[in-house]
Every structure is written in structure tokens, then in C-alpha cells.
Design an enzyme around this catalytic site. Structure first.
Site, PDB file in Angstrom:
ATOM      1  N   ASN A  41     -10.599  10.981  51.467  1.00  0.00           N
ATOM      2  CA  ASN A  41     -10.232  10.512  50.130  1.00  0.00           C
ATOM      3  C   ASN A  41      -9.789   9.058  50.229  1.00  0.00           C
ATOM      4  OD1 ASN A  41     -10.656  13.042  48.856  1.00  0.00           O
ATOM      5  ND2 ASN A  41      -8.672  13.751  49.597  1.00  0.00           N
ATOM      6  N   THR A  47      -3.313  10.936  48.533  1.00  0.00           N
ATOM      7  CA  THR A  47      -1.861  10.988  48.368  1.00  0.00           C
ATOM      8  C   THR A  47      -1.116  10.312  49.516  1.00  0.00           C
ATOM      9  OG1 THR A  47      -1.783  13.166  49.405  1.00  0.00           O
ATOM     10  CG2 THR A  47      -1.926  13.105  46.999  1.00  0.00           C
ATOM     11  N   HIS A  70      -7.188   8.969  56.768  1.00  0.00           N
ATOM     12  CA  HIS A  70      -7.323  10.248  57.461  1.00  0.00           C
ATOM     13  C   HIS A  70      -8.552  10.995  57.005  1.00  0.00           C
ATOM     14  CE1 HIS A  70      -4.960  10.916  53.772  1.00  0.00           C
ATOM     15  NE2 HIS A  70      -5.529  12.113  53.729  1.00  0.00           N
TER      16      HIS A  70
HETATM   17  P1  5GP Z   1      -4.956  13.264  50.803  1.00  0.00           P
HETATM   18  O1  5GP Z   1      -4.726  13.917  49.471  1.00  0.00           O
HETATM   19  O2  5GP Z   1      -4.170  11.981  50.935  1.00  0.00           O
HETATM   20  O3  5GP Z   1      -6.414  13.102  51.134  1.00  0.00           O
HETATM   21  O4  5GP Z   1      -4.431  14.280  51.880  1.00  0.00           O
HETATM   22  C1  5GP Z   1      -3.121  14.331  52.324  1.00  0.00           C
HETATM   23  C2  5GP Z   1      -2.945  15.648  53.031  1.00  0.00           C
HETATM   24  O5  5GP Z   1      -1.745  15.584  53.784  1.00  0.00           O
HETATM   25  C3  5GP Z   1      -2.824  16.847  52.099  1.00  0.00           C
HETATM   26  O6  5GP Z   1      -3.851  17.788  52.392  1.00  0.00           O
HETATM   27  C4  5GP Z   1      -1.429  17.404  52.388  1.00  0.00           C
HETATM   28  O7  5GP Z   1      -1.372  18.808  52.361  1.00  0.00           O
HETATM   29  C5  5GP Z   1      -1.144  16.855  53.764  1.00  0.00           C
HETATM   30  N1  5GP Z   1       0.279  16.644  54.036  1.00  0.00           N
HETATM   31  C6  5GP Z   1       1.202  16.031  53.221  1.00  0.00           C
HETATM   32  N2  5GP Z   1       2.405  15.992  53.814  1.00  0.00           N
HETATM   33  C7  5GP Z   1       2.247  16.584  55.036  1.00  0.00           C
HETATM   34  C8  5GP Z   1       3.143  16.848  56.123  1.00  0.00           C
HETATM   35  O8  5GP Z   1       4.334  16.516  56.091  1.00  0.00           O
HETATM   36  N3  5GP Z   1       2.637  17.482  57.213  1.00  0.00           N
HETATM   37  C9  5GP Z   1       1.308  17.860  57.293  1.00  0.00           C
HETATM   38  N4  5GP Z   1       0.899  18.479  58.404  1.00  0.00           N
HETATM   39  N5  5GP Z   1       0.433  17.621  56.285  1.00  0.00           N
HETATM   40  C10 5GP Z   1       0.895  16.993  55.176  1.00  0.00           C
END
Ligand code: 5GP
Ligand code: ZN
Length: 114
Positions: A87, A95, A100
Site C-alpha cells: 500500500n 497506515t 512494507h
Molecule cells: P498498511 O495499512 O500500512 O499497509 O499496513 C500496516 C499493517 O501493520 C496492518 O496490517 C496492521 O495490522 C499492522 N500493524 C499495525 N501495528 C502493528 C504492530 O504494532 N505490530 C504488528 N505486528 N503489526 C502491526
């Protein structure tokens, strides 16, 4: 990047369930899995998103994709198949502003991309 969640995870300041680590990348289980296997692969060097890829060397950038495939092998989903998701930015609902890749698998995933 002191206030970056994923930098803190990588530094061990916030616990994570590590799957794999090498010179350039760190992989760990997502805290809110969207599939039986849901691993996040991050570049050790902080960059906010793939649009800022010039922050990374070609080696650092390529290492992320190699780690995605490595993780899939390690967790036994290489044969059954998996999806790699990145994303980038607001419209993609990114988020965490540390680049990543999501590695998703372990079941038949929905055919649509979103
Ligand atoms: P994005 O929405 O930015 O592509 O993905 C962020 C991801 O990070 C989400 O799938 C969310 O569940 C994960 N995430 C957010 N905070 C944490 C955390 O403290 N530990 C882990 N292992 N994953 C997290
Ligand atoms: Zn970071």
C-alpha cells in the site's frame, strides 16, 4: 526515524513475532492477520513508501521481494500460492509510513485485488 512504529519494532523497542531477518530486511507476523499467513516484510532502512524508493539502493529494494519469497517458503505457502501487497499513500489506505510488503496466504484468497 524515532517515532516510526516499524523502526521501533525492528529495534526491539516494541515486541514482534519475528519470522526472518537479514542484512537488509526484517519480517514479522502482522498483529491483525487478514489470512492464515500474514507477514509484513520491511526494509531495515527507513523510507516512507515505495514512491520514495530512491532512498534505497537497488540491493535494498530487491532484498524486500526476495524476503517475501523466502518467508513464503519458510511458512509453507510457496507451493499453494500467496499474494504480495504494497500500500502506497492515502488512497491505498497505507497506515504505517515505513515501506512494507504484506505476504498473504494459507487459504484461497479473494480473486479481486481490493
Ligand atoms: P498498511 O495499512 O500500512 O499497509 O499496513 C500496516 C499493517 O501493520 C496492518 O496490517 C496492521 O495490522 C499492522 N500493524 C499495525 N501495528 C502493528 C504492530 O504494532 N505490530 C504488528 N505486528 N503489526 C502491526
Ligand atoms: Zn521506519
Amino acid at each position: 526515524m524515532n517515532d516510526c512504529l516499524f523502526c521501533k519494532i525492528m529495534a526491539g523497542e516494541i515486541p514482534s513475532k519475528k519470522v526472518y531477518e537479514d542484512e537488509f530486511t526484517y519480517a514479522f507476523h502482522d498483529i491483525a492477520p487478514q489470512a492464515p499467513v500474514h507477514v509484513l516484510v520491511i526494509s531495515k532502512k527507513h523510507t516512507p513508501d515505495v514512491a520514495h524508493n530512491a532512498d534505497l539502493s537497488d540491493q535494498e529494494l530487491a532484498a524486500c521481494l526476495r524476503t517475501c519469497a523466502k518467508v513464503a517458503e519458510m511458512l509453507g505457502i510457496a507451493e499453494s500460492g500467496y499474494r504480495i501487497v504494497n500500500n502506497c499513500g492515502e488512497d491505498a489506505c497505507q497506515t504505517v509510513k515505513h515501506m512494507h510488503y504484506h505476504v498473504l496466504g494459507g487459504e484461497k484468497l479473494a480473486a479481486q485485488m481490493a
